[in-house]
Design a protein around this motif. Sequence first.
Motif, short mmCIF file in Angstrom:
data_model
loop_
_atom_site.label_atom_id
_atom_site.label_comp_id
_atom_site.label_asym_id
_atom_site.label_seq_id
_atom_site.Cartn_x
_atom_site.Cartn_y
_atom_site.Cartn_z
N ASP A 155 21.00 70.20 -8.13
CA ASP A 155 20.10 70.91 -7.20
C ASP A 155 20.83 71.54 -6.01
OD1 ASP A 155 18.00 70.12 -8.83
OD2 ASP A 155 17.61 68.32 -7.65
N LEU A 156 22.15 71.40 -5.95
CA LEU A 156 22.87 72.05 -4.85
C LEU A 156 22.75 73.56 -4.95
CD1 LEU A 156 24.67 71.37 -2.38
CD2 LEU A 156 26.65 71.78 -3.85
N ASP A 157 22.59 74.08 -6.18
CA ASP A 157 22.58 75.53 -6.36
C ASP A 157 21.35 76.21 -5.75
OD1 ASP A 157 20.77 74.64 -8.19
OD2 ASP A 157 21.69 75.59 -9.93
N GLY A 158 20.39 75.44 -5.28
CA GLY A 158 19.25 76.03 -4.58
C GLY A 158 19.58 76.44 -3.15
N PHE A 159 20.72 75.98 -2.65
CA PHE A 159 21.10 76.26 -1.26
C PHE A 159 22.10 77.42 -1.22
CE2 PHE A 159 19.48 71.99 -1.28
CZ PHE A 159 18.80 71.88 -0.09
N SER A 160 21.88 78.34 -0.30
CA SER A 160 22.80 79.48 -0.19
C SER A 160 24.05 79.13 0.61
CB SER A 160 22.09 80.66 0.50
OG SER A 160 21.67 80.31 1.80
N HIS A 161 23.97 78.09 1.45
CA HIS A 161 25.11 77.72 2.30
C HIS A 161 25.31 76.20 2.25
CE1 HIS A 161 24.19 81.71 3.80
NE2 HIS A 161 25.39 81.75 4.37
N LEU B 31 27.53 79.56 -0.80
CA LEU B 31 27.68 79.06 -2.17
C LEU B 31 27.30 80.17 -3.13
CD1 LEU B 31 28.21 76.69 -4.10
CD2 LEU B 31 25.81 76.01 -3.80
N PRO C 38 24.22 70.01 2.15
CA PRO C 38 23.51 71.30 2.21
C PRO C 38 23.36 71.73 3.67
CG PRO C 38 21.95 69.52 1.86
CD PRO C 38 23.33 68.90 1.80
N TYR C 39 23.51 73.02 3.93
CA TYR C 39 23.24 73.56 5.27
C TYR C 39 21.74 73.80 5.37
CZ TYR C 39 23.43 76.61 9.37
OH TYR C 39 23.25 77.17 10.62
N PHE D 200 24.99 65.29 -3.08
CA PHE D 200 25.60 66.36 -2.27
C PHE D 200 24.60 67.48 -1.93
CE2 PHE D 200 29.24 64.62 -4.84
CZ PHE D 200 29.78 63.89 -3.79
N ALA D 201 23.40 67.40 -2.54
CA ALA D 201 22.33 68.34 -2.17
C ALA D 201 21.39 67.69 -1.16
CB ALA D 201 21.56 68.76 -3.42
N ARG E 288 21.25 65.00 2.64
CA ARG E 288 21.97 64.50 3.81
C ARG E 288 21.90 62.97 3.86
NH1 ARG E 288 22.65 69.52 6.97
NH2 ARG E 288 23.27 68.23 8.74
N ARG F 136 18.91 80.34 1.88
CA ARG F 136 17.99 79.71 0.90
C ARG F 136 18.21 78.21 1.02
NH1 ARG F 136 19.32 79.87 -3.98
NH2 ARG F 136 21.35 80.88 -3.68
N ASN F 137 17.10 77.45 0.97
CA ASN F 137 17.19 76.04 1.32
C ASN F 137 16.68 75.08 0.24
OD1 ASN F 137 18.06 76.80 4.07
ND2 ASN F 137 15.98 77.59 4.22
N GLY F 138 16.83 75.52 -1.03
CA GLY F 138 16.62 74.63 -2.15
C GLY F 138 15.37 73.76 -2.08
#
Lengths: 147, 147
Positions: free
Chosen positions: A47-53, A100, A126-127, B82-83, B85, B138-140
């Motif tokens: 699910d990390l790929d849902g985050f742009s940063h 990312l 995730p940012y 890693f997705a 905190r 984008r925030n997954g």
Amino acid sequence: MNDFVMHPIGVIHSPYIVKEQPPIQASRSQAVGEVEVFPEYAPGLQDLDGFSHIILLYVWHEAQGFDLLVKPFLDDQKHGIFATRYPGRPNQIGISIVRLLAVRDNLLEIEGADMLDNTPLLDIKPYVPDFDIRTGTRNGWYETRKV
Amino acid sequence: MNDFVMHPIGVIHSPYIVKEQPPIQASRSQAVGEVEVFPEYAPGLQDLDGFSHIILLYVWHEAQGFDLLVKPFLDDQKHGIFATRYPGRPNQIGISIVRLLAVRDNLLEIEGADMLDNTPLLDIKPYVPDFDIRTGTRNGWYETRKV
């Protein structure tokens, strides 16, 4: 107080081979790099790929010791090490917020690399703007710097 | 790849004594805390008081091991560690952006404490919007969470 042992979870590949090459901050870099997460940790990327940063935490493995007063790259005056982002610090942990671009198995393609090739990776987070953005800040020497 | 040994530079004092107490993120906390930098590192604090916000890097010393898939506090679904905190992770390094209220010798008064009392401190960095803010992200799962 006890020491803590950190065990790298991967390695960051970048175009920068020697210390003088990297840009000063990830926010000023468009360099593409690749984060190689060791296969045993790859399930943690779900699910990390849902985050742009993402936020990378890593070790400045080439930094040699530290001084408590340093002249940062962006100023011509010395400041306390903790008032700067300078790599040579008591615990040489760097943080970079990078874009990312893609996730392929245990490999992350990133934009905004500002670390040396073969940098040991400690963590990925995730940012999240709700957590990570502060506005209306005062920015000390950085606001009044001459460089 | 080699391990890296981190040596705490101080300790963070907060109102939170047991794990269930801290708020989920510093951005949601107004709790006042005190960062005690060990005296030998105090010269490194010079000019930090010009910054309104600082980034604390610390060890989640109470976290017990890790899982690669976890249900974060703010969702009811599991995600890769890693997705999230979540504190229980391979290298248990926390980052919190807090407001710096005052600096007195080796003591920093902060607002926005979200860590346990007696948390080992690894590093302090100034928060610099030019380096640390990303917009249009984008925030997954965080965007579509149900909690």
